[in-house]
Motif scaffolding. Structure first.
Motif, PDB file in Angstrom:
ATOM      1  N   SER A 128      26.648  13.935   8.199  1.00 32.93           N
ATOM      2  CA  SER A 128      27.463  15.037   7.694  1.00 32.93           C
ATOM      3  C   SER A 128      28.439  14.513   6.650  1.00 32.93           C
ATOM      4  N   TRP A 144      22.390  29.152   5.094  1.00 27.67           N
ATOM      5  CA  TRP A 144      22.204  29.601   6.470  1.00 27.67           C
ATOM      6  C   TRP A 144      21.507  30.951   6.527  1.00 27.67           C
ATOM      7  N   MET A 188      21.146  23.079  13.442  1.00 27.97           N
ATOM      8  CA  MET A 188      22.102  23.526  14.452  1.00 27.97           C
ATOM      9  C   MET A 188      22.695  22.338  15.204  1.00 27.97           C
ATOM     10  N   LYS A 189      21.839  21.387  15.586  1.00 26.28           N
ATOM     11  CA  LYS A 189      22.343  20.180  16.249  1.00 26.28           C
ATOM     12  C   LYS A 189      23.208  19.359  15.308  1.00 26.28           C
ATOM     13  N   CYS A 190      22.802  19.293  14.040  1.00 21.18           N
ATOM     14  CA  CYS A 190      23.574  18.531  13.062  1.00 21.18           C
ATOM     15  C   CYS A 190      24.940  19.174  12.832  1.00 21.18           C
ATOM     16  N   SER A 191      24.988  20.496  12.763  1.00 19.06           N
ATOM     17  CA  SER A 191      26.256  21.190  12.594  1.00 19.06           C
ATOM     18  C   SER A 191      27.157  21.007  13.801  1.00 19.06           C
ATOM     19  N   SER A 192      26.572  21.066  15.006  1.00 19.47           N
ATOM     20  CA  SER A 192      27.356  20.848  16.213  1.00 19.47           C
ATOM     21  C   SER A 192      27.901  19.424  16.262  1.00 19.47           C
ATOM     22  N   SER A 193      27.073  18.454  15.859  1.00 18.71           N
ATOM     23  CA  SER A 193      27.537  17.067  15.825  1.00 18.71           C
ATOM     24  C   SER A 193      28.660  16.879  14.811  1.00 18.71           C
ATOM     25  N   LYS A 195      30.833  19.184  13.875  1.00 23.85           N
ATOM     26  CA  LYS A 195      32.039  19.803  14.419  1.00 23.85           C
ATOM     27  C   LYS A 195      32.689  18.913  15.471  1.00 23.85           C
ATOM     28  N   ASN A 196      31.870  18.320  16.333  1.00 27.11           N
ATOM     29  CA  ASN A 196      32.423  17.412  17.342  1.00 27.11           C
ATOM     30  C   ASN A 196      33.059  16.187  16.688  1.00 27.11           C
ATOM     31  N   GLN A 199      36.339  17.322  15.259  1.00 32.42           N
ATOM     32  CA  GLN A 199      37.312  17.545  16.322  1.00 32.42           C
ATOM     33  C   GLN A 199      37.839  16.234  16.887  1.00 32.42           C
TER      34      GLN A 199
END
Length: 250
Positions: A128, A144, A188-193, A195-196, A199
């Protein structure tokens, strides 16, 4: 009758006037015909102003649209099903590769891939962009939106093909759904990763800031306590003069 002829008035029109009228008509026709092209130019300039990567948007949508066009209207140009099948699969493969390696990296700052380990398990790798401020809302919306709308449209074509009993075309639809689904799951997994990761960076920054503030407050308390200890340890120079004189007499 001679009197009637005298009352008639004739207007003479020169050839130059005819040419001027024809020129004005042709100019007005060209203006009206160029209205659509000027409108297209306005849309093109607007897209260029809104997007940082218009070429990536173009290819992000190009192969999707071409695959759907060939699937729907291919029978109008050729009766060879094998040719239509091959062209659709090639376009879908181009779209899968473009979305996975180019448009995702440029439009939303994400990239994913996976490889098979020696034990046979899959390992997902996510990348990312560190500074997401470089991503525009327009590019993200286009990416998207096309990513989610494409499998929905292919699902509709699958339903239509099943109702029309066109089972020979179903492998194309299944292949498109598989490729689109792989990109959706990966991003989706890449976006979640991402964001984590963001954070955790924010939490780490907050912890670091709180630790610095705590260290500063501890230092201030230590300095204050030291000064207070020095002050209390020194003799009281402000004693009563009468008491001092009494001590001297004794």
């Amino acid at each position: 009758m001679a009197r009637d002829e005298e009352e008639l008035e004739f207007i003479s029109v020169s050839p130059d006037d005819d040419n001027d009228d024809q020129g004005n008509m042709s100019q007005s026709y060209q203006t009206s015909s160029n209205g659509g092209s000027s409108y297209d130019n306005v849309i093109g300039h607007w897209i260029l102003n809104q997007s940082k990567h218009p070429a990536a948007i173009f290819f992000h949508l190009l192969f999707k649209g071409l695959a759907m066009f060939v699937y729907i209207f291919g029978s109008w140009f050729t009766t060879n099903f094998i040719f239509t099948f091959v062209i659709c699969i090639v376009l879908l493969a181009f779209d899968f590769w473009t979305v996975k390696n180019i448009s995702g990296r440029l439009l939303v700052g994400l990239r994913w891939w996976s490889y098979v380990r020696e034990d046979g398990s899959n390992e997902w790798i996510f990348e990312s962009l560190e500074d997401m401020a470089e991503i525009t809302g327009f590019d993200s919306t286009i990416f998207w939106g096309a990513l989610y709308i494409t499998p929905a449209f292919w699902g509709l074509l699958l339903l239509i093909g099943m109702l029309r009993l066109k089972f020979e075309y179903l492998p194309i639809v299944i292949a498109s759904l598989a490729m689109s689904g792989a990109n959706i799951i990966g991003y989706m997994k890449c976006s979640s990763s991402a964001k984590n990761k963001m954070q955790s960076m924010v939490e780490q920054g907050m912890k670091q800031g709180s630790m610095n503030a705590l260290e500063n407050s501890t230092l201030r308390n230590w300095i204050f306590n030291s000064l207070l200890a020095v002050t209390t340890a020194n003799p009281n120079n402000g004693n009563n003069p009468n008491q001092q004189q009494g001590e001297r007499r004794v």
